[in-house]
Design an enzyme around this catalytic site. Structure first.
Site: not given
Length: 299
Positions: A138, A166
């Site tokens: 992330y 992500k």
């Protein structure tokens, strides 16, 4: 259990909101939402990220929601958001959730601390040793307070657990797509179309809560090289996407879903509902959306 050497997360994974009613997680609404997005063509659901108010939902509540959604025999695969400052605590949470056999975990670096790249890599390695399930990196500095370099992410990708990140920065998305060593999941909704046109394989777009079938169709058209048709479908969504992120997420999304009768317009403090003015603007924007006509079905 043996895991694939490189986990693959393709398609649109919805970072689903956590429905609430009367101060509690609304399990009936969660089940209904999960069915709705399964039928809309989502590849899977991401639970308890920032859109899902994950840091405000207790572990027993998370388990209840996981079990409620997974009770559907045709349930979508679930990625679980697990984050925290204390590496040991995050690893313990992952071990506890492993019994539910999620498709993977979405794990941010330790926020607030601002660790070095070496510290971030150490954190992720400890989490990887706590589970055999796939882990999605992330890299959103606005949330985590620290940015990972491409080199750090690709070094982690050498471990079998890590196959995707992500990422919201369009230039980093482009670099990762070009280098091909780590799958980039687009987390910047306005960059979604360009990401898929550039060969991106997956995305985690919060705006796909609204008109989910349209987002799936845009992805399919872009993958098929039909850039003009994909852009025609995407452009009307742009004003709505901007509105959905004009106040703290997920308040605008929950207001829009409440307008559709799908959930109650309730968040857990200190998150507050969207303003009345934004609610009116969302309502007008949604009324202006063109009727969904499937280009794939009429082609």
């Amino acid at each position: 259990m043996d895991m694939p050497a490189k986990p693959v997360f393709e398609g649109i994974w919805l970072p689903m909101v956590t429905p609430m009613r009367g101060g509690h997680v609304d399990l009936d609404a969660a089940q209904a939402l999960a069915r709705y997005y399964r039928n809309a063509g989502m590849a899977g659901l991401v639970l308890f990220g920032s859109t899902g108010e994950g840091n405000l939902v207790g572990t027993p509540e998370k388990i209840d929601m996981i079990e409620a959604i997974a009770s559907d025999a045709h349930a979508l695969p679930l990625v679980l958001g697990v984050g925290g400052v204390d590496t040991r605590g995050v690893a313990a949470a992952v071990r506890r959730l492993d019994r539910y056999a999620p498709a993977g975990y979405l794990v941010p670096p330790p926020y607030y601390l601002g660790p070095s790249q070496a510290g971030i890599a150490w954190h992720y390695r400890q989490i990887a040793w706590a589970t055999e399930r796939p882990i999605i990196l992330y890299n959103i500095p606005k949330r985590a307070g620290v940015a990972m370099t491409v080199e750090t992410m690709e070094a982690l990708a050498a471990m079998p657990n890590f196959g995707a990140v992500k990422e919201c920065n369009p230039s980093v998305l482009a670099a990762l797509n070009a280098r091909g060593r780590l799958d980039a999941l687009c987390g910047e909704d306005l960059a979604l179309l360009d990401h898929f046109l550039a060969g991106g394989r997956g995305a985690i777009p919060a705006a796909a809560h609204l008109y989910p079938e349209r987002f799936v169709e845009i992805m399919q058209l872009a993958r098929d090289g039909q850039a003009h048709a994909a852009r025609e479908l995407f452009e009307p969504l742009v004003p709505l996407i901007r509105l959905l992120f004009s106040e703290p997420n997920p308040a605008p999304i929950k207001r829009a879903l409440a307008m559709q009768g799908l959930i109650a317009d309730e968040l857990r403090m200190p998150m507050t509902p969207a303003s009345r003015e934004l609610g009116s603007r969302l309502q007008r924007a949604m009324k202006r959306m063109p009727d969904p006509v499937s280009r794939l079905q009429t082609a």
